[in-house]
Design a protein around this motif. Structure first.
Motif, PDB file in Angstrom:
ATOM      1  N   ILE A 147       0.711  -1.406  -0.192  1.00 59.33           N
ATOM      2  CA  ILE A 147      -0.927   0.024  -0.282  1.00 59.33           C
ATOM      3  C   ILE A 147       0.666   1.492   0.029  1.00 59.33           C
ATOM      4  O   ILE A 147       1.845   1.601   0.556  1.00 59.33           O
ATOM      5  CB  ILE A 147      -0.381   0.353   1.118  1.00 59.33           C
ATOM      6  N   GLY A 148       0.309   2.217  -0.454  1.00 62.04           N
ATOM      7  CA  GLY A 148       1.586   3.933  -0.412  1.00 62.04           C
ATOM      8  C   GLY A 148       0.852   4.588   0.576  1.00 62.04           C
ATOM      9  O   GLY A 148       1.096   5.768  -0.044  1.00 62.04           O
ATOM     10  N   SER A 149      -1.013   3.965   0.973  1.00 63.54           N
ATOM     11  CA  SER A 149      -0.791   5.038   1.833  1.00 63.54           C
ATOM     12  C   SER A 149      -2.353   4.346   2.472  1.00 63.54           C
ATOM     13  O   SER A 149      -2.240   3.493   1.920  1.00 63.54           O
ATOM     14  CB  SER A 149      -1.635   6.611   0.904  1.00 63.54           C
ATOM     15  N   ILE A 150      -2.047   4.472   3.910  1.00 63.03           N
ATOM     16  CA  ILE A 150      -3.335   4.487   4.740  1.00 63.03           C
ATOM     17  C   ILE A 150      -4.768   3.805   4.160  1.00 63.03           C
ATOM     18  O   ILE A 150      -5.133   3.237   4.645  1.00 63.03           O
ATOM     19  CB  ILE A 150      -2.742   4.913   6.009  1.00 63.03           C
ATOM     20  N   TRP A 193      11.806   4.065   5.816  1.00 61.61           N
ATOM     21  CA  TRP A 193      12.568   3.103   5.360  1.00 61.61           C
ATOM     22  C   TRP A 193      11.276   3.584   3.797  1.00 61.61           C
ATOM     23  O   TRP A 193      11.607   2.937   2.715  1.00 61.61           O
ATOM     24  CB  TRP A 193      12.144   1.534   5.536  1.00 61.61           C
ATOM     25  N   GLY A 194      10.847   4.398   3.935  1.00 63.07           N
ATOM     26  CA  GLY A 194       9.970   4.953   2.756  1.00 63.07           C
ATOM     27  C   GLY A 194       8.653   3.332   2.468  1.00 63.07           C
ATOM     28  O   GLY A 194       8.022   2.367   3.000  1.00 63.07           O
ATOM     29  N   LEU A 195       8.740   4.317   1.099  1.00 64.78           N
ATOM     30  CA  LEU A 195       7.019   3.145   0.172  1.00 64.78           C
ATOM     31  C   LEU A 195       7.988   2.515  -0.203  1.00 64.78           C
ATOM     32  O   LEU A 195       8.613   2.283  -1.426  1.00 64.78           O
ATOM     33  CB  LEU A 195       6.396   4.128   0.480  1.00 64.78           C
ATOM     34  N   PRO A 196       6.474   1.317  -0.844  1.00 63.74           N
ATOM     35  CA  PRO A 196       5.734   0.816  -0.342  1.00 63.74           C
ATOM     36  C   PRO A 196       5.496   0.153   0.882  1.00 63.74           C
ATOM     37  O   PRO A 196       6.483  -0.229   1.032  1.00 63.74           O
ATOM     38  CB  PRO A 196       4.989  -0.278  -1.427  1.00 63.74           C
ATOM     39  N   ILE A 197       4.244   0.172   1.999  1.00 61.27           N
ATOM     40  CA  ILE A 197       4.466  -0.938   3.085  1.00 61.27           C
ATOM     41  C   ILE A 197       3.308  -1.838   2.717  1.00 61.27           C
ATOM     42  O   ILE A 197       2.905  -1.653   1.956  1.00 61.27           O
ATOM     43  CB  ILE A 197       3.368  -0.039   4.177  1.00 61.27           C
ATOM     44  N   VAL A 198       4.309  -3.341   2.910  1.00 58.53           N
ATOM     45  CA  VAL A 198       3.067  -4.200   2.914  1.00 58.53           C
ATOM     46  C   VAL A 198       2.270  -4.623   4.034  1.00 58.53           C
ATOM     47  O   VAL A 198       3.244  -5.186   5.511  1.00 58.53           O
ATOM     48  CB  VAL A 198       4.935  -5.625   2.810  1.00 58.53           C
ATOM     49  N   ILE A 199       1.573  -4.772   3.466  1.00 57.64           N
ATOM     50  CA  ILE A 199       0.199  -5.826   4.441  1.00 57.64           C
ATOM     51  C   ILE A 199       0.172  -6.666   4.046  1.00 57.64           C
ATOM     52  O   ILE A 199      -0.372  -7.265   3.110  1.00 57.64           O
ATOM     53  CB  ILE A 199      -0.758  -5.000   4.127  1.00 57.64           C
ATOM     54  N   GLN A 200       0.398  -7.634   5.644  1.00 53.53           N
ATOM     55  CA  GLN A 200       0.591  -9.013   5.059  1.00 53.53           C
ATOM     56  C   GLN A 200      -0.373  -9.908   6.900  1.00 53.53           C
ATOM     57  O   GLN A 200      -0.194  -9.696   7.403  1.00 53.53           O
ATOM     58  CB  GLN A 200       2.247 -10.071   5.557  1.00 53.53           C
TER      59      GLN A 200
END
Lengths: 348, 144
Positions: A147-150, A193-200
């Motif tokens: 994801i790039g944003s919440i 750490w920057g984007l993206p963030i991974v939802i697992q």
């Protein structure tokens, strides 16, 4: 047999509570019966302990952060190479691998050998690409989405059940039990750490790991499974023990042979109560606990250097089960003069 | 020394107290903590369950082949990396199970050696072997 004299440059000298693999890799090389290494440390910070550990690191040079771009880093490497004649370079941070992989050809022309994954191998095992990786190679992986944003998460929230794991692209992972916590961890990790963030998807079970080395032709040169027996609040293993686990080894061989993996890797797996293995991450380098593999009979840092030199390396066939490591902290006394030298001249 | 023996070579201080008479249960505990005493419930419902499951006792239990058990009572599972500490009585019973003895044979040996009644032993034995199963130290396909 006479040892081969080699000058080896490596990074990851931050032997702190969340340690880089530089010092353990160096210990493996110092233990080698085949290599007589001169170790050149590449440091990013004046307070990394490695540069001051003179019994392990012969000489240290400060290098610019990978985020400064490829050119400044290459320029610095060129300077160090002129002075030291580097034979092999081992980058030990995830965050610098891209830069060094991109520069592999230039480094080779300079006469510096590396033994890194290919760009394709590096990209497809990214946390954000893990579901596709699992599907392609027939490996159980938890469901995940980048994801790039919440607010992106709102759109895919139905696909997940709480808790979920919020992960950074290079480091950091937190378990979030509701949307609010996802927001907190998203911002915390993204800022670092920057984007993206991974939802697992959260898979309940015991974390087990494998350190392995692939020769780039589909062969596994070595692989040692381990379970962390003591985990710090940062999630780092402060103790571990080698396991006898044919299923984990089979999975490692499968991944290495199917991807033709080149270089070191760490597989992070979850073993569920039903004894199923889920792969949660592939780190494309040797991990900080690699010295446990060395002590268990597989000197993977040595093998990696020999492969980089184009030498034939026979696969390891065994390791000691039940070999343990217990990490400890130690207050090293350092001379201000040395700190001054590294800070002002960038060399020690 | 073989690879497995090297793992077994680790020695820890196990409980060295005398085996109590009549036999009491202090069979197994986690190594990483102070040796844990498994309390045996002594209620009617427990007894009912015990009778219901008495058949399990009669079957032959097998300890997983790869489990390393040292003379000190240190137990190491190389598959999980977990280790446990057995007290002398627990060790004795595990060794009897490992040697392939049936429940009846184990019972006879223990009755000959210790001052206790068979019924109590059976209850304690069931409790102990259930713990071994929970710890995944037994072979799930090993029961006759």
């Amino acid at each position: 047999m006479e040892k081969i004299k080699l000058t080896i440059a490596l990074s990851g000298l931050n032997n702190i509570d969340s340690p880089g693999p530089g010092i353990p890799v160096t210990r493996g090389l110092r233990d080698s019966l085949k290599i007589d290494p001169k170790i050149i440390g590449l440091a990013y910070d004046n307070l990394e302990p490695g540069p001051y550990m003179h019994e392990l690191i012969d000489k240290t040079y400060k290098v610019p952060y990978p985020s400064d771009g490829i050119e400044p880093l290459l320029e610095r490497i060129r300077y160090i190479h002129e002075k030291e004649h580097i034979d092999v370079l081992i980058p030990n941070f995830d965050s610098e691998l891209f830069t060094f992989m991109k520069s592999e050809k230039i480094l080779k022309e300079m006469g510096i050998r590396t033994f890194l994954p290919t760009m394709q191998q590096f990209e497809e095992r990214h946390k954000s690409n893990l579901p596709q990786f699992g599907e392609k190679y027939g490996i159980n992986v938890p469901y995940s989405e980048p994801i790039g944003s919440i607010m992106d998460f709102r759109k895919i929230e139905d696909k997940f059940e709480y808790p979920v794991v919020v992960k950074g692209k290079f480091y950091d992972a937190y378990i979030a039990y509701d949307f609010e916590q996802i927001g907190i961890y998203f911002n915390k990790i993204a800022a670092k750490w920057g984007l993206p963030i991974v939802i697992q998807e959260f898979v309940k079970g015991t974390e087990v790991n494998v350190v392995a080395l692939g020769d780039g032709n589909g062969n596994t040169i070595g692989a040692v499974p381990m379970r962390k027996t003591y985990i710090t609040d940062k999630g780092k293993g402060w103790g571990g023990i080698t396991l006898e686990d044919p299923v984990m080894l089979e999975l490692t061989h499968k991944i290495i042979s199917q991807t033709n993996w080149r270089g070191g890797m760490e597989l992070e797996l979850i073993r569920t109560s039903d004894n199923e293995l889920y792969m949660i991450e592939i780190n494309p380098r040797l991990p900080a606990w690699v010295y446990l593999a060395v002590a268990a009979g597989q000197n993977l840092p040595e093998a990696l250097v020999l492969l980089a030199m184009g030498m034939e390396v026979k696969p390891f066939t065994h390791y000691d089960v039940g070999k343990m490591f217990i990490r400890y902290s130690y207050d090293m006394i350092c001379d201000l003069k040395e700190f001054e030298q590294l800070s002002t001249k960038g060399e020690l | 020394m073989g690879k497995r023996e090297e793992g077994r070579a680790t020695r820890i201080q196990s409980e060295t107290s005398e085996v109590p008479k009549p036999l009491r249960l202090l069979f197994i505990g986690f190594l990483n903590q102070v040796t844990k005493v498994i309390e045996t419930p002594n209620t009617d419902s427990y007894l009912h369950d015990w009778i219901k499951n008495a058949q399990i006792i009669q079957s032959m239990l097998k300890i997983k082949k790869n489990i390393a058990i040292s003379d000190s009572g240190f137990v190491f599972d190389p598959g999980t990396g977990d280790s446990y500490s057995l007290n002398p009585t627990g060790l004795e019973i595990v060794q009897l199970i490992k040697s392939g003895k049936s429940y009846q044979e184990i019972l006879q040996e223990m009755l000959a050696k210790y001052d206790m009644d068979g019924e109590s032993f059976e209850r304690y034995f069931y409790d102990f072997t259930t713990t071994l199963k929970q710890m995944r130290l037994t072979d799930p396909h090993g029961e006759d």
